[in-house]
Scaffold this active site. Structure first.
Site, PDB file in Angstrom:
ATOM      1  CB  CYS A 289     -28.274 145.911  -0.816  1.00 25.85           C
ATOM      2  SG  CYS A 289     -28.411 147.467   0.082  1.00 25.85           S
ATOM      3  CB  VAL A 290     -23.669 149.255  -2.292  1.00 29.26           C
ATOM      4  CG1 VAL A 290     -24.597 150.436  -2.113  1.00 29.26           C
ATOM      5  CG2 VAL A 290     -22.245 149.665  -2.004  1.00 29.26           C
TER       6      VAL A 290
END
Lengths: 86, 122
Positions: free
Chosen positions: B73-74
């Protein structure tokens, strides 16, 4: 809708307990194995043998618990409509 | 033969054991998605300490051997300073993440989940 409840600690079990229904099952892994030594729901209950062994709990395995390994965990997730990790 | 999406949030070791078992049983992995605290698994700045198991290396070795990408997840990674080369250059900071880990959005988790028989969280 049947659910496999995945329990990794005591708090998780406390959260899940009131939402367990007939037709569900419970998998205890990691520190959740300690919880399995206490009151169990009237549902099929499993624990991860390797996690229980790592905690020296195998000799205290309750009669209501079925000891399984990862391949059976994979199969269990497909035996139920869904899984919830608490 | 089923397809799984794995959401790793709390226990990367359990996630890895499940992933290995699923492939060994003949199933497929649509997507492995690291989220929350588990994005630390992707931090390449964590060294090998003595003879301790290294969860990031274990996941990377598994993914390379299986030809899999590991989606991270960025936003969760950025929040913890785990940037890939491109992000690091932009922010003038040190990169801490490399293949097989890659930045991804939650949309990719949803897409993979919709295409899988089961999504399992560890």
């Amino acid at each position: 809708m049947s659910t496999l409840h995945i329990i990794s600690n005591r708090q998780a079990f406390a959260r899940a307990q009131s939402l367990m229904q007939s037709g569900d099952a419970v998998l205890f892994h990691g520190d959740g194995c300690y919880q399995a030594l206490e009151a169990l729901p009237s549902l099929p209950c499993y624990w991860l043998q390797s996690d229980a062994r790592a905690r020296a709990l195998c000799s205290r395995c309750p009669p209501a618990i079925t000891a399984i390994e990862w391949p059976r965990v994979v199969a269990l997730t497909l035996d139920f409509d869904n899984t919830v990790t608490w | 033969m089923a397809t799984f999406t794995l959401l790793i949030t709390d226990d990367p070791w359990a996630g890895l054991a499940f992933a290995e078992a699923a492939l060994a049983e003949g199933h497929a992995l649509a997507r492995i998605f690291f989220y929350g605290e588990a994005v630390r698994t992707a931090n390449g700045m964590v060294p090998q300490i003595g003879d301790e198991p290294h969860v990031g290396k274990a996941w990377a070795d598994f993914a390379k051997a299986q030809g899999l990408e590991l989606a991270v997840c960025v936003a969760a990674a950025e929040r913890r300073g785990i940037l890939d080369a491109e992000q690091a250059e932009e922010a003038e900071l040190a990169p801490a993440m490399a293949a097989p880990f890659c930045q991804a959005g939650l949309g990719e988790l949803i897409t993979a989940s919709a295409a899988s028989e089961r999504t399992v969280q560890w």
